[in-house]
Design a protein around this motif. Structure first.
Motif, PDB file in Angstrom:
ATOM      1  N   GLN A  82      46.783  51.620  47.620  1.00 22.83           N
ATOM      2  CA  GLN A  82      46.461  52.154  46.296  1.00 22.83           C
ATOM      3  C   GLN A  82      46.920  51.188  45.225  1.00 22.83           C
ATOM      4  O   GLN A  82      48.004  50.619  45.307  1.00 22.83           O
ATOM      5  N   LEU A  83      46.059  51.009  44.237  1.00 22.92           N
ATOM      6  CA  LEU A  83      46.391  50.278  43.023  1.00 22.92           C
ATOM      7  C   LEU A  83      46.032  51.205  41.873  1.00 22.92           C
ATOM      8  O   LEU A  83      44.867  51.568  41.712  1.00 22.92           O
ATOM      9  N   ALA A 132      50.504  49.952  39.498  1.00 26.96           N
ATOM     10  CA  ALA A 132      51.445  50.317  40.551  1.00 26.96           C
ATOM     11  C   ALA A 132      50.757  50.218  41.901  1.00 26.96           C
ATOM     12  O   ALA A 132      49.696  50.814  42.108  1.00 26.96           O
ATOM     13  N   ALA A 133      51.366  49.461  42.808  1.00 25.59           N
ATOM     14  CA  ALA A 133      50.774  49.193  44.111  1.00 25.59           C
ATOM     15  C   ALA A 133      51.539  49.919  45.210  1.00 25.59           C
ATOM     16  O   ALA A 133      52.761  50.088  45.127  1.00 25.59           O
ATOM     17  N   LYS A 179      43.854  43.665  40.734  1.00 27.99           N
ATOM     18  CA  LYS A 179      43.381  43.213  42.041  1.00 27.99           C
ATOM     19  C   LYS A 179      44.538  42.635  42.835  1.00 27.99           C
ATOM     20  O   LYS A 179      45.361  41.900  42.291  1.00 27.99           O
ATOM     21  N   ALA A 180      44.579  42.967  44.118  1.00 28.69           N
ATOM     22  CA  ALA A 180      45.540  42.377  45.053  1.00 28.69           C
ATOM     23  C   ALA A 180      44.749  41.538  46.052  1.00 28.69           C
ATOM     24  O   ALA A 180      43.717  41.977  46.563  1.00 28.69           O
ATOM     25  N   GLU A 181      45.252  40.344  46.343  1.00 34.66           N
ATOM     26  CA  GLU A 181      44.500  39.415  47.187  1.00 34.66           C
ATOM     27  C   GLU A 181      45.437  38.672  48.123  1.00 34.66           C
ATOM     28  O   GLU A 181      46.485  38.159  47.713  1.00 34.66           O
ATOM     29  N   GLY A 216      41.919  48.231  41.873  1.00 39.07           N
ATOM     30  CA  GLY A 216      42.224  49.509  41.260  1.00 39.07           C
ATOM     31  C   GLY A 216      40.969  50.128  40.656  1.00 39.07           C
ATOM     32  O   GLY A 216      39.883  49.542  40.715  1.00 39.07           O
ATOM     33  N   GLN A 217      41.138  51.287  40.056  1.00 42.85           N
ATOM     34  CA  GLN A 217      39.987  52.029  39.529  1.00 42.85           C
ATOM     35  C   GLN A 217      39.646  51.617  38.097  1.00 42.85           C
ATOM     36  O   GLN A 217      38.574  51.967  37.594  1.00 42.85           O
TER      37      GLN A 217
END
Length: 116
Positions: free
Chosen positions: A3-4, A23-24, A97-99, A107-108
């Motif tokens: 979740q982001l 928040a990740a 964005k997580a990469e 995220g949304q």
């Protein structure tokens, strides 16, 4: 489950400031490059800022250099985007964005509107 969750968007006057948070959870945060992107209707999503975990190396789009600052708190699994001197052209939906390698998580999005 990854979740982001972005927060902190809203309506601000030109010249104002906002701080976005993302928040990740559900993955090893410190192993991922974290980025902020933005998108307006009819346009492609564009990179705003990126931060690498090790050493905190950052990159910025030319349009936001000197006004925006990306940071991360690895203890809180959170990435931030401090936005100062906001302009109407900064109006967009901002995405976190997580990469890592071929893995991508988004995220949304949170809406930022700069208007008087």
């Amino acid at each position: 489950q990854v979740q982001l969750v972005e927060s902190g968007g809203g309506l601000v006057q030109p010249g104002g400031s906002l701080r976005l948070s993302c928040a990740a959870s559900g993955f090893t945060f410190t192993s991922y490059v974290m980025s902020w992107y933005r998108q307006t209707p009819g346009k492609e999503r564009e990179l705003v800022a990126r931060i690498i975990s090790a050493g905190g190396v950052t990159n910025y789009a030319d349009s936001v250099k000197g006004r925006f600052t990306i940071s991360r708190d690895n203890a809180k699994n959170t990435v931030y985007l401090q936005m100062n001197s906001l302009k109407p052209e900064d109006t967009a939906v901002y995405y976190c964005k997580a990469e890592r390698g071929l893995l991508r998580y988004w995220g949304q999005g949170t809406q930022v509107t700069v208007s008087s």
